[in-house]
Design an enzyme around this catalytic site. Structure first.
Site, short mmCIF file in Angstrom:
data_model
loop_
_atom_site.label_atom_id
_atom_site.label_comp_id
_atom_site.label_asym_id
_atom_site.label_seq_id
_atom_site.Cartn_x
_atom_site.Cartn_y
_atom_site.Cartn_z
N GLY A 10 -2.39 0.29 3.83
CA GLY A 10 -4.22 0.68 3.50
C GLY A 10 -4.84 -0.05 4.39
O GLY A 10 -5.72 0.65 4.88
N TYR A 64 16.66 -5.64 -2.57
CA TYR A 64 16.16 -5.88 -1.15
C TYR A 64 16.39 -4.37 -0.54
O TYR A 64 15.31 -3.74 0.14
CB TYR A 64 16.96 -6.75 -0.50
CG TYR A 64 17.08 -6.82 1.24
CD1 TYR A 64 15.58 -7.41 1.58
CD2 TYR A 64 17.79 -6.41 1.99
CE1 TYR A 64 15.35 -7.70 3.01
CE2 TYR A 64 17.55 -6.47 3.26
CZ TYR A 64 16.64 -7.14 3.74
OH TYR A 64 16.41 -7.34 5.27
#
Ligand code: NAD
Ligand code: UDP
Ligand code: UDP
Length: 321
Positions: free
Chosen positions: A101, A144
């Site tokens: 973003g 992960y």
């Protein structure tokens, strides 16, 4: 002069990257929540007027102005990423959303520190970027591996939908000075055990393999990847194709440290990949990059680092946040 954000900049890889980017004449902003990183890793940079540090958690939005972003924030060793698996996924996924973003708003180029773990326990060998991987979605490494896989997907979607300029590096096992003493990784464990004269713990029978690259080679590759043409997004493997059995690594460290430590064998953790070796043809072609540091040179530098930590300081000091 570019203004470059390095998330996870106080970690092992991030601190070396900050150093390199400063040496190339950039302004560097290091963002870190000190979960696994340490102020000790960047203390020598604090006097540089072009270096700035923000204590921040990347799962929360961040509003600053940047030209480039390296997104490294994420615990990287099984002990650390399994400590709070939910937080690990949030860091990978929400961290990717927030940095993407930010990149979209500021029109920054952004590089994702992805991992060879997205190949899981690979069924092809060596691994090239075309391989989709073999990951246990419910296993102990999934928080992960799947977090990193989702982050890659997000990067590609932001590139395709929002024209964000992205680069994806799939980093293979990396070692060197400033690895954390207590992250349970094989190189740091073996060296510290050897220097303390303790037993060297091999998990399984030690015939499984990894390929280890020295930190300076990786940092060089990351900077080269960021500088590739805008139409090259990767993913691209960054690793040293020289592959070792864990037994061989133990023998090498015993020889280089001159220790009298004995090797002992412990059970292999669940889902521990049996082999791993990068195919780096793409990096050679697109980045004109390949590792330059051999195992002996790299291990000696790392041994010197840990010797210093163990001799001159209380090991706990090195981990102080
Ligand atoms: P590290 O643990 O030393 O560095 C990670 C840094 O991220 C630390 O400074 C930590 O405090 C910070 N961090 C963690 N969660 C955070 C959050 N929520 N907000 C802000 N900062 C946060 O590990 P490293 O070995 O330097 O790894 C750096 C990156 O490279 C990671 O993304 C890792 O997945 C990737 N990688 C590393 C290796 C390796 O062998 N070291 C291999 C493949 C990929
Ligand atoms: N974001 C940020 N810094 C910025 C711009 C955006 O942290 O400078 C965060 C923002 O909080 C958002 C995320 O990045 O949740 C994704 O931004 P995007 O513009 O893609 O999504 P939207 O704001 O439209 O949900
Ligand atoms: N390993 C080991 N002894 C140790 C720590 C790790 O034999 O004290 C093994 C581990 O099981 C794995 C390999 O070494 O097979 C590499 O482990 P590491 O955690 O460094 O990296 P990863 O498994 O994430 O590639």
């Amino acid at each position: 002069m570019k203004r470059i954000l390095v998330t996870g900049g106080a970690g092992f890889i991030g601190s070396h990257l900050c150093e390199k980017l400063l040496s190339l004449g950039n302004e560097v902003i290091c963002l870190d929540n000190y979960f696994t990183g340490s102020k000790m890793n960047i203390i020598h940079l604090l006097g540089n007027r072009y270096f700035e540090v923000i204590r921040h958690d990347i799962t929360m939005p961040v509003y600053i102005e940047t030209d480039e972003i390296y997104n490294l924030a994420c615990p990287a060793s099984p002990v650390h990423y399994q400590y709070n698996g939910i937080k690990t996924i949030k860091t990978s996924v929400m961290g990717a959303i927030n940095t993407l973003g930010l990149a979209k708003r500021t029109k920054s180029k952004i590089l994702q520190a992805s991992t060879s773990e997205i190949y899981g326990d690979p069924q092809i060998h060596p691994q090239n970027e075309e391989y989709w991987g073999n990951v246990n979605v419910l296993g102990p490494r999934a928080c992960y591996d799947e977090g990193k896989r989702c982050a890659e997907t997000l990067f590609m979607n932001y590139h395709q939908q929002n024209k964000v300029k992205i680069k994806i590096a799939r980093i293979f096992n990396t070692y060197g000075p400033r690895m954390s003493l207590n992250d349970g990784r094989v190189v740091s464990n073996f060296i510290v055990q050897a220097l303390k004269g303790e037993d060297i713990t091999i998990f399984g029978d030690g015939t499984h393999t990894r390929s280890f690259q020295f930190i300076d080679d990786l940092v060089d590759g990351l900077v080269k990847l960021m500088d590739t043409k805008d139409d090259f997004t990767g993913p691209v493997n960054l690793g040293n194709p020289q592959e070792f059995e864990i037994n061989e690594l133990a023998e090498m460290i015993i020889k280089l440290t001159g220790t009298k430590s004995k090797i002992i064998y412990k059970p292999l953790p669940q889902d521990d990949p049996k082999q791993r070796q990068p195919d780096i043809s793409l990096a050679r072609e697109k980045l004109d990059w390949e590792p330059a540091v051999g195992p002996e040179e790299g291990l000696l530098k790392t041994i010197e680092y840990f010797r210093g930590i163990l001799l001159h300081a209380n090991p706990d000091d090195a981990a102080k946040r």
